[in-house]
Design an enzyme around this catalytic site. Structure first.
Site, PDB file in Angstrom:
ATOM      1  N   MET A   1       0.849  -1.179   0.000  1.00  0.00           N
ATOM      2  CA  MET A   1       0.000   0.000   0.000  1.00  0.00           C
ATOM      3  C   MET A   1       0.890   1.236   0.000  1.00  0.00           C
ATOM      4  SD  MET A   1      -2.994   1.155   2.659  1.00  0.00           S
ATOM      5  CE  MET A   1      -3.430  -0.532   2.919  1.00  0.00           C
ATOM      6  N   PRO A   2       1.267   1.734  -1.186  1.00  0.00           N
ATOM      7  CA  PRO A   2       2.079   2.942  -1.221  1.00  0.00           C
ATOM      8  C   PRO A   2       1.316   4.120  -0.614  1.00  0.00           C
ATOM      9  CG  PRO A   2       1.908   1.943  -3.406  1.00  0.00           C
ATOM     10  CD  PRO A   2       0.953   1.242  -2.513  1.00  0.00           C
ATOM     11  N   ILE A   3       1.995   4.875   0.226  1.00  0.00           N
ATOM     12  CA  ILE A   3       1.422   6.076   0.819  1.00  0.00           C
ATOM     13  C   ILE A   3       2.300   7.246   0.408  1.00  0.00           C
ATOM     14  CG2 ILE A   3       0.794   7.265   2.938  1.00  0.00           C
ATOM     15  CD1 ILE A   3       0.493   4.469   4.221  1.00  0.00           C
TER      16      ILE A   3
END
Length: 81
Positions: free
Chosen positions: A11-13
């Protein structure tokens, strides 16, 4: 790699710091473009991409000891000359 992604979801933030003043349309366009780039380059689904926009007031950001407001005022004064 795709099977590995399913087992270990990624989950890239992404955090963006912007000076106040952008329109809602501009912010929507930039998050759409960034999402597309992240999906393409990191091999993740769009629903895995998180983007946070932090808007800074012109008195809350500075460069070389001058706030953005000071720099904007100086630029406006220079145009008048």
């Amino acid at each position: 790699m795709k099977n590995q992604r399913r087992r270990n979801p990624v989950m890239p933030i992404i955090q963006m710091n912007l000076l106040e003043g952008r329109t809602v349309e501009q912010k929507r366009n930039v998050v759409a473009a960034i999402t597309e780039a992240v999906v393409r380059t990191l091999d993740v689904r769009p629903d895995q991409v998180r983007i946070m926009i932090n808007e800074l007031g012109v008195e809350h950001f500075s460069v070389a000891g001058q706030t953005a407001a000071m720099r904007q005022a100086a630029a406006a004064n220079a145009k008048e000359l």
